[in-house]
Scaffold this motif. Structure first.
Motif, PDB file in Angstrom:
ATOM      1  N   VAL A  26      43.912  61.014 -31.486  1.00 28.20           N
ATOM      2  CA  VAL A  26      44.318  61.975 -32.523  1.00 28.20           C
ATOM      3  C   VAL A  26      43.139  62.301 -33.439  1.00 28.20           C
ATOM      4  N   LEU A  27      42.381  61.292 -33.837  1.00 28.33           N
ATOM      5  CA  LEU A  27      41.212  61.533 -34.689  1.00 28.33           C
ATOM      6  C   LEU A  27      40.190  62.409 -33.985  1.00 28.33           C
ATOM      7  N   ALA A  28      39.984  62.168 -32.708  1.00 34.09           N
ATOM      8  CA  ALA A  28      38.987  62.940 -31.954  1.00 34.09           C
ATOM      9  C   ALA A  28      39.393  64.405 -31.788  1.00 34.09           C
ATOM     10  N   GLN A  29      40.673  64.658 -31.536  1.00 32.82           N
ATOM     11  CA  GLN A  29      41.084  66.045 -31.292  1.00 32.82           C
ATOM     12  C   GLN A  29      41.526  66.772 -32.557  1.00 32.82           C
ATOM     13  N   GLY A  30      41.801  66.030 -33.635  1.00 33.34           N
ATOM     14  CA  GLY A  30      42.144  66.664 -34.905  1.00 33.34           C
ATOM     15  C   GLY A  30      43.614  66.995 -35.077  1.00 33.34           C
ATOM     16  N   TYR A  31      44.442  66.589 -34.158  1.00 33.34           N
ATOM     17  CA  TYR A  31      45.882  66.803 -34.272  1.00 33.34           C
ATOM     18  C   TYR A  31      46.615  65.798 -33.387  1.00 33.34           C
ATOM     19  N   ALA A  32      47.889  65.629 -33.672  1.00 28.72           N
ATOM     20  CA  ALA A  32      48.751  64.776 -32.853  1.00 28.72           C
ATOM     21  C   ALA A  32      49.792  65.655 -32.188  1.00 28.72           C
ATOM     22  N   ASN A  33      50.106  65.328 -30.950  1.00 32.50           N
ATOM     23  CA  ASN A  33      51.161  66.083 -30.275  1.00 32.50           C
ATOM     24  C   ASN A  33      51.885  65.194 -29.284  1.00 32.50           C
ATOM     25  N   THR A  34      53.100  65.576 -29.012  1.00 30.76           N
ATOM     26  CA  THR A  34      53.895  64.879 -28.014  1.00 30.76           C
ATOM     27  C   THR A  34      54.817  65.880 -27.340  1.00 30.76           C
ATOM     28  N   ASN A  35      54.980  65.715 -26.057  1.00 29.93           N
ATOM     29  CA  ASN A  35      55.915  66.548 -25.317  1.00 29.93           C
ATOM     30  C   ASN A  35      57.054  65.720 -24.763  1.00 29.93           C
ATOM     31  N   SER A  36      57.176  64.522 -25.268  1.00 28.69           N
ATOM     32  CA  SER A  36      58.321  63.691 -24.916  1.00 28.69           C
ATOM     33  C   SER A  36      58.563  62.789 -26.110  1.00 28.69           C
ATOM     34  N   GLY A  37      59.722  62.840 -26.602  1.00 27.97           N
ATOM     35  CA  GLY A  37      60.028  62.045 -27.775  1.00 27.97           C
ATOM     36  C   GLY A  37      61.408  61.450 -27.671  1.00 27.97           C
ATOM     37  N   LEU A  38      62.054  61.345 -28.778  1.00 23.11           N
ATOM     38  CA  LEU A  38      63.385  60.761 -28.795  1.00 23.11           C
ATOM     39  C   LEU A  38      64.427  61.679 -28.186  1.00 23.11           C
TER      40      LEU A  38
END
Length: 122
Positions: A26-38
Motif C-alpha cells: 500500500v505504501l509503495a503504490q499510494g493506495y489500498a484496494n481490495t476486490n474481495s471483502g466481507l
C-alpha cells in the motif's frame, strides 16, 4: 443456492507477516484496494490524506461493485481520490488539535475545560 465457504480471517501474531507485506504494498503504490471483502461482489479503494508534515490524518475511500473497479477503471478512480485528497490536505489547519486527539472533536466540553474558573458557579 449457497455461496462457497470463505476461509476465516487470520488475526494475531501469525497474521503479522501478511499485514507487513500488505502495508508495504500500500505504501509503495499510494493506495489500498481490495476486490474481495466481507461481501461477495464488493470492492473498495482508499487513499490517504496527509497533513503539512506528511502524516496521514484521514483517508478517502469508495466502496462499490467489483466490476466498477476492475481493469482500466481502478487507476481512474485512484487518480480522482488522490486529487481530492490533495485538495483536502491543502485546507487542513495544522493547529487543529482534533488531528492529534480526534475524540476532542466529538462535541461537548473537553474534560480539561469543564472545571469552573474563579468567580464562576460550579
Amino acid at each position: 443456492m449457497s455461496s462457497p465457504v470463505r476461509p476465516p480471517i487470520v488475526r494475531g501474531p501469525s497474521a503479522l507477516p501478511t499485514l507487513r507485506t500488505e502495508v508495504a504494498r500500500v505504501l509503495a503504490q499510494g493506495y489500498a484496494n481490495t476486490n474481495s471483502g466481507l461481501i461477495e461482489g464488493m470492492a473498495g479503494v482508499a487513499v490517504p490524506v496527509f497533513d503539512a508534515n506528511g502524516r496521514v490524518v484521514a483517508a478517502l475511500s469508495i466502496g462499490t461493485l467489483t466490476a466498477r473497479l476492475e481493469g482500466e477503471r481502478l487507476p481512474v478512480v485512484v487518480d480522482l481520490l488522490q486529487r481530492e485528497a490533495r485538495a483536502l490536505a491543502a485546507q487542513i489547519n495544522p493547529f487543529d488539535r482534533t488531528l492529534r486527539r480526534p475524540a476532542d472533536g466529538l462535541g461537548g466540553t473537553p474534560p480539561q475545560l469543564a472545571v469552573p474558573g474563579p468567580g464562576q458557579p460550579g
